[in-house]
Every structure is written in C-alpha cells, then in structure tokens.
Design a protein around this motif. Sequence first.
Motif, mmCIF file in Angstrom:
data_model
loop_
_atom_site.group_PDB
_atom_site.id
_atom_site.type_symbol
_atom_site.label_atom_id
_atom_site.label_comp_id
_atom_site.label_asym_id
_atom_site.label_seq_id
_atom_site.Cartn_x
_atom_site.Cartn_y
_atom_site.Cartn_z
ATOM 1 N N GLY A 269 51.562 25.733 37.641
ATOM 2 C CA GLY A 269 50.990 26.822 36.865
ATOM 3 C C GLY A 269 49.495 26.959 37.052
ATOM 4 N N GLU A 270 48.826 25.869 37.442
ATOM 5 C CA GLU A 270 47.377 25.859 37.618
ATOM 6 C C GLU A 270 47.079 25.269 38.994
ATOM 7 O OE1 GLU A 270 43.235 25.421 37.308
ATOM 8 O OE2 GLU A 270 44.703 26.885 36.679
ATOM 9 N N THR A 271 46.014 25.749 39.633
ATOM 10 C CA THR A 271 45.699 25.343 41.012
ATOM 11 C C THR A 271 45.589 23.837 41.152
ATOM 12 O OG1 THR A 271 44.407 27.371 41.148
ATOM 13 C CG2 THR A 271 44.181 25.833 42.964
ATOM 14 N N SER A 272 44.982 23.195 40.157
ATOM 15 C CA SER A 272 44.793 21.746 40.232
ATOM 16 C C SER A 272 46.111 20.988 40.147
ATOM 17 C CB SER A 272 43.847 21.274 39.120
ATOM 18 O OG SER A 272 44.355 21.607 37.853
ATOM 19 N N ALA A 273 47.205 21.687 39.759
ATOM 20 C CA ALA A 273 48.520 21.040 39.651
ATOM 21 C C ALA A 273 49.324 21.139 40.942
ATOM 22 C CB ALA A 273 49.312 21.648 38.494
ATOM 23 N N VAL A 274 48.732 21.748 41.984
ATOM 24 C CA VAL A 274 49.450 21.862 43.257
ATOM 25 C C VAL A 274 49.828 20.480 43.779
ATOM 26 C CG1 VAL A 274 49.163 22.495 45.692
ATOM 27 C CG2 VAL A 274 48.435 24.076 43.910
ATOM 28 N N VAL A 275 48.894 19.530 43.684
ATOM 29 C CA VAL A 275 49.138 18.182 44.178
ATOM 30 C C VAL A 275 50.197 17.478 43.340
ATOM 31 C CG1 VAL A 275 48.020 16.000 44.791
ATOM 32 C CG2 VAL A 275 46.745 18.110 44.929
ATOM 33 N N THR A 276 50.305 17.845 42.066
ATOM 34 C CA THR A 276 51.273 17.218 41.157
ATOM 35 C C THR A 276 52.704 17.456 41.626
ATOM 36 O OG1 THR A 276 49.729 17.570 39.336
ATOM 37 C CG2 THR A 276 51.990 17.081 38.733
ATOM 38 N N VAL A 277 52.931 18.596 42.277
ATOM 39 C CA VAL A 277 54.287 18.929 42.748
ATOM 40 C C VAL A 277 54.800 17.872 43.721
ATOM 41 C CG1 VAL A 277 55.646 20.602 44.058
ATOM 42 C CG2 VAL A 277 53.934 21.402 42.427
ATOM 43 N N LEU A 278 53.915 17.350 44.561
ATOM 44 C CA LEU A 278 54.327 16.488 45.676
ATOM 45 C C LEU A 278 55.161 15.298 45.216
ATOM 46 C CD1 LEU A 278 51.009 16.484 47.745
ATOM 47 C CD2 LEU A 278 53.024 17.931 48.060
ATOM 48 N N ASP A 279 54.638 14.530 44.272
ATOM 49 C CA ASP A 279 55.373 13.350 43.797
ATOM 50 C C ASP A 279 55.999 13.561 42.431
ATOM 51 O OD1 ASP A 279 55.042 10.895 45.698
ATOM 52 O OD2 ASP A 279 53.115 11.915 45.724
ATOM 53 N N GLY A 280 55.375 14.414 41.590
ATOM 54 C CA GLY A 280 55.920 14.658 40.255
ATOM 55 C C GLY A 280 57.289 15.301 40.305
ATOM 56 N N HIS A 281 57.448 16.341 41.145
ATOM 57 C CA HIS A 281 58.748 17.016 41.235
ATOM 58 C C HIS A 281 59.787 16.117 41.893
ATOM 59 C CE1 HIS A 281 61.583 20.250 41.228
ATOM 60 N NE2 HIS A 281 61.687 20.259 42.542
ATOM 61 N N GLN A 282 59.353 15.298 42.841
ATOM 62 C CA GLN A 282 60.288 14.367 43.472
ATOM 63 C C GLN A 282 60.796 13.336 42.466
ATOM 64 O OE1 GLN A 282 61.769 14.375 46.490
ATOM 65 N NE2 GLN A 282 60.790 16.381 46.728
ATOM 66 N N MET A 283 59.912 12.890 41.559
ATOM 67 C CA MET A 283 60.363 11.983 40.499
ATOM 68 C C MET A 283 61.413 12.667 39.630
ATOM 69 S SD MET A 283 56.983 9.889 39.194
ATOM 70 C CE MET A 283 57.939 8.941 37.988
ATOM 71 N N ALA A 284 61.203 13.956 39.341
ATOM 72 C CA ALA A 284 62.172 14.707 38.530
ATOM 73 C C ALA A 284 63.512 14.808 39.261
ATOM 74 C CB ALA A 284 61.628 16.096 38.221
ATOM 75 N N ARG A 285 63.464 15.073 40.551
ATOM 76 C CA ARG A 285 64.706 15.177 41.333
ATOM 77 C C ARG A 285 65.414 13.828 41.439
ATOM 78 N NH1 ARG A 285 63.950 18.772 46.678
ATOM 79 N NH2 ARG A 285 66.196 18.441 46.642
ATOM 80 N N ASN A 286 64.650 12.753 41.287
ATOM 81 C CA ASN A 286 65.235 11.409 41.313
ATOM 82 C C ASN A 286 65.733 10.973 39.933
ATOM 83 O OD1 ASN A 286 64.539 11.296 43.996
ATOM 84 N ND2 ASN A 286 62.644 10.164 43.653
ATOM 85 N N GLY A 287 65.740 11.914 38.974
ATOM 86 C CA GLY A 287 66.210 11.608 37.626
ATOM 87 C C GLY A 287 65.166 10.988 36.718
ATOM 88 N N ARG A 288 63.872 11.074 37.097
ATOM 89 C CA ARG A 288 62.798 10.469 36.305
ATOM 90 C C ARG A 288 61.834 11.529 35.791
ATOM 91 N NH1 ARG A 288 63.852 6.406 34.028
ATOM 92 N NH2 ARG A 288 61.692 5.691 33.966
ATOM 93 N N ALA A 289 62.367 12.706 35.424
ATOM 94 C CA ALA A 289 61.516 13.808 34.945
ATOM 95 C C ALA A 289 60.761 13.406 33.687
ATOM 96 C CB ALA A 289 62.360 15.047 34.673
ATOM 97 N N GLY A 290 61.445 12.785 32.737
ATOM 98 C CA GLY A 290 60.795 12.387 31.486
ATOM 99 C C GLY A 290 59.684 11.389 31.725
ATOM 100 N N ALA A 291 59.949 10.409 32.580
ATOM 101 C CA ALA A 291 58.926 9.412 32.898
ATOM 102 C C ALA A 291 57.734 10.060 33.593
ATOM 103 C CB ALA A 291 59.518 8.327 33.793
ATOM 104 N N ALA A 292 58.004 11.025 34.491
ATOM 105 C CA ALA A 292 56.916 11.723 35.192
ATOM 106 C C ALA A 292 56.048 12.507 34.208
ATOM 107 C CB ALA A 292 57.498 12.656 36.252
ATOM 108 N N LEU A 293 56.692 13.186 33.263
ATOM 109 C CA LEU A 293 55.945 13.949 32.254
ATOM 110 C C LEU A 293 55.108 13.025 31.370
ATOM 111 C CD1 LEU A 293 58.760 16.453 31.311
ATOM 112 C CD2 LEU A 293 56.554 17.079 32.309
ATOM 113 N N ALA A 294 55.679 11.869 31.020
ATOM 114 C CA ALA A 294 54.951 10.912 30.182
ATOM 115 C C ALA A 294 53.749 10.334 30.932
ATOM 116 C CB ALA A 294 55.883 9.793 29.739
ATOM 117 N N ILE A 295 53.944 10.000 32.218
ATOM 118 C CA ILE A 295 52.836 9.471 33.024
ATOM 119 C C ILE A 295 51.715 10.502 33.118
ATOM 120 C CG2 ILE A 295 52.166 8.865 35.398
ATOM 121 C CD1 ILE A 295 54.917 7.487 35.660
ATOM 122 N N ALA A 296 52.077 11.776 33.360
ATOM 123 C CA ALA A 296 51.080 12.844 33.472
ATOM 124 C C ALA A 296 50.329 13.036 32.153
ATOM 125 C CB ALA A 296 51.753 14.154 33.897
#
Length: 501
Positions: free
Chosen positions: A86-113
């Motif tokens: 949603g924000e330009t600075s979050a472009v990098v977040t997609v790289l590993d954050g979304h992969q964590m979500a696809r690996n079933g760790r979406a909640g953990a990724a959101l908590a870490i962020a």
Amino acid sequence: MELFDNLMLGFSVAFTPENLLYALLGCILGTLIGVLPGIGPVPTIAMLLPITYVLPPVAGLIMLAGIYYGAQYGGSTTAILVALPGETSAVVTVLDGHQMARNGRAGAALAIAALGSFFAGCVATILLAAFAPPLAEVAFQFGPAEYFSLMVLGLVGAVVLASGSLPKAICMIILGLLLGMVGTDVNSGVARYDFGIPELQDGIDFAIVAMGVFGFAEIMTNLEQKENRVDITDKIGTLYPNKKEFREAAPAVLRGTALGSALGILPGGGAVLSSFASYTLEKKLSKNPERFGKGHPAGLAGPESANNAAAQTSFIPLLTLGIPGNAVMALMVGAMTIHNIQPGPQVMTSHPELFWGLIASMWIGNLMLVVLNLPLIGLWIKLLKVPYRVLFPAILVFCTIGVYSLNYNTFDILTTAIFGIIGYVWAKLKCEGAPLLLGLVLGPMMEENFRRALLLSRGDYGTFVTRPLSASLLAFAVILVILVALPSIRKKREETFVEED
C-alpha cells in the motif's frame, strides 16, 4: 532533568482528550491509506492540509504526523497478506513477508512487522527527544549565510538520495525553485512572474501544487491501471513468532532501527531509502542469503523497522533547523506556515507545547498503531474489495472541496487541475514530484536568506565561503556531488533501488 521536564510538558499536551482524538484519527487514516494501494501519505496529507486551517496548530500537526508514520504500519499489512504494497516503503516487505504468509506464517509475519515497527518508532522518538534540543542550540548560531548554505546542502542531499534519475531530480528541483519565485518580491514589493494574473500576486499556494502533483496525478495514474487483485483470505493463523523466527528477526530489528534512524535525518533519506538499504544490508550480512525472498524473518523485520525509525527521525531536521528532508516534511512546513509558525530552532522556545507535544504524541501514536493494526486486519482486508474506480473518484470530490475551502476561489481548483495533469505527465516520464516540492518550499527561504546575507555583507558574495560554518556546509554539498558522480557510487545507488527485482 530538563529533558524529563520537557517530556512531561509534552505528555500533558498530548494527553488532552482533543489531541488524543486527533492522534487516533491520524493513526487510523494513516493505516487506511497505507493499506489501500495507490494512496500514499504525501497525497493524503496534501489533501488534508486545508483541514488544518480550522484545527489548533498542535492538533493539526499531531494528526498529520500520525498519518505519516501510520502509513508505514498499514503498508505492511497488505504487502504481507496479498502482495499489494500500500505504501512505497512496503515494496521490500512483499519479498519475504508475503512468502511467510504463503508458508502459513501470515500471523507471525504481521506480528514481527508490527512489533519491529513499534520498537523502532519508540527508539527513534527517544533519539528525536534527546538530540533535537542540542541541535536547536547549534542552529541558533546560524546566520543568513549559514541557513542559505544549509538549504543548498539539503537540496543536494535530496537529489543524491532520491530514487530515480539524477538529471530528472535536478530538473525538478530547479523547477520547484522557479515556481517559488512567482509572486511579490520580498525586498521591493514588486509583482514578478505573475503574467498579469491577480491571483498569482501572492504566489502559487503550496497546498495547491502538492494536491495537484500528488493527489490528482496519483488518482489519474491509478485509475488507468488494471485492477490486479489477489484472492483474499481471512485466515491469519497464530500471531506468535516461534523461537527461531524471533531469534532471526531480533538482530535485524536492531540493525534496521539504527540504519533507519540515521538515514531518516539525512535530506532525501526517509522511509523508502531506509527500507531498501536495510534489506540490502541484511542480505549481505546473512550466512544464508539464498533464503531471502523465500520467507526469511530478517528480510521482513529489518526493512519494517528501518522505515518506521526513518519516519520518526525525519522530524529532527524539520523541528531543529526548519529544513524539510522529504516531501512529507515539506507538507508539514506548509501546515506550520498556515498557522504563522516559522519552522526552525525558535519553535522550541516560542512554541514549546507544540514541539514537545508532537514528540510525546509519537509515543502514544506508536502504541495506538500496535493496538489497532492486528485486531483490525480483517477490516482492512475488506476495504481492499472496494473497486478503485469507485474509491478514487470519491477521493477526488473531497480533494476539490478541500482546494476550494483554501480561499473560496474557483481559480484554485483550476490551478490544481492543471498541476494534476502536469503531475500525471511527469509520472509517465518517471519524474519524481518530491524534489519539486522541496524546491518550492525551500526556494523562497533560500532567496530570503541569500539576499539578507548579501545585505549584511554589503554585497560581498565571499561571505558564503569566508564564514567557517557556511563554507563547511557548501564544501560538504560539493563533496556529495563529486561522490555521486563517481561510477562506482552511482552503480551502488542504482542497485539499492532495484533490490526488489
């Protein structure tokens, strides 16, 4: 002890019901615009500038600040869940954050962020409270020559650290400086560059340019793009990172906080550069760089901490020197001038309740964002289902009402529309609007200090290089220009901004 007393003053101001309400409103709006792709903090703050006319200065700035650092939080939510930053600075977040979500760790990724952002924001606010007063004391030693040289350094730094083409950034800076000259001459009182149009005799309103180039142009750019939505799931899973994730994320949070705090102070630094630089740093330091892009917690924690730390420390040059380091800070200058507050070191002495109230509100805002972010994830995801072609025209209507409310003049609406079309063309040509905005804000201040310095020195241009502090600032600006011209430095600079490919 004095710092403690000042912070107590700040919390007494920030904890009033009115200011708490506006801090909460800013955090909610910031998170909302961070979640919705295509609407960043710059267009939103530009759209809401007219509202600050009717608000008390402290409340208005607290709300605008909340929007800025709230957007850094919100941008990570959809970047992690649906790969839409949603924000330009979050472009990098997609790289590993979304992969964590696809690996079933979406909640953990959101908590870490969220937790990384909260820690970084708190540390950066402590740095702001600790370093702002001594920097302001140094700033009181500045004369017109030093201020002119500092603004030159600020503009050079903004160009060097801006993403995109250097020649284009330089052209946008120069254009912003030229736009700042439209209106009445400060010394003689003679109208200049107004083309005989009475409405331009007072200059081109800062809010009009910002709303056109960022608000209207962003909406037009996003409306022409095809909606590319990903299937959304409300299954978040556990919000607790496991021991391994925590162990890998913690050092990255510390490094990201330190890096973001440093880069946020630099002119042109800010959240975007910090997030890219942090990801590059984590990848280079890792023993297993091949894990990055596949759901590595460090690849999420570092950039998220860095962008939030930078969002807070970017207030340091604004509040102590009166120099906006990025487009959002330029808008904050506009909000302060609306209330006849001259940004700079005198703010601390003439408006201590504003200075310390804003700093205290950042701690409160960071706490609000942690409380808001995780429970409201489901709501933010549902908002993503609103079609952009319904959402953006509605925003355009509110923008137009806001522009008209500036002076109750239809000429302002026409001017904003013209700048919107120009901004749309610039977006097509990949010309950044932020350098233009900095040039527009700093231009009149540079001219005023330049001419004042010459008056005091009786027309001697040597005053800029014979005064030690002024000469040092100009020398640093020249060194920056030389460094960025070196092929190796230029290549590194380009690599930093394409790391997401």
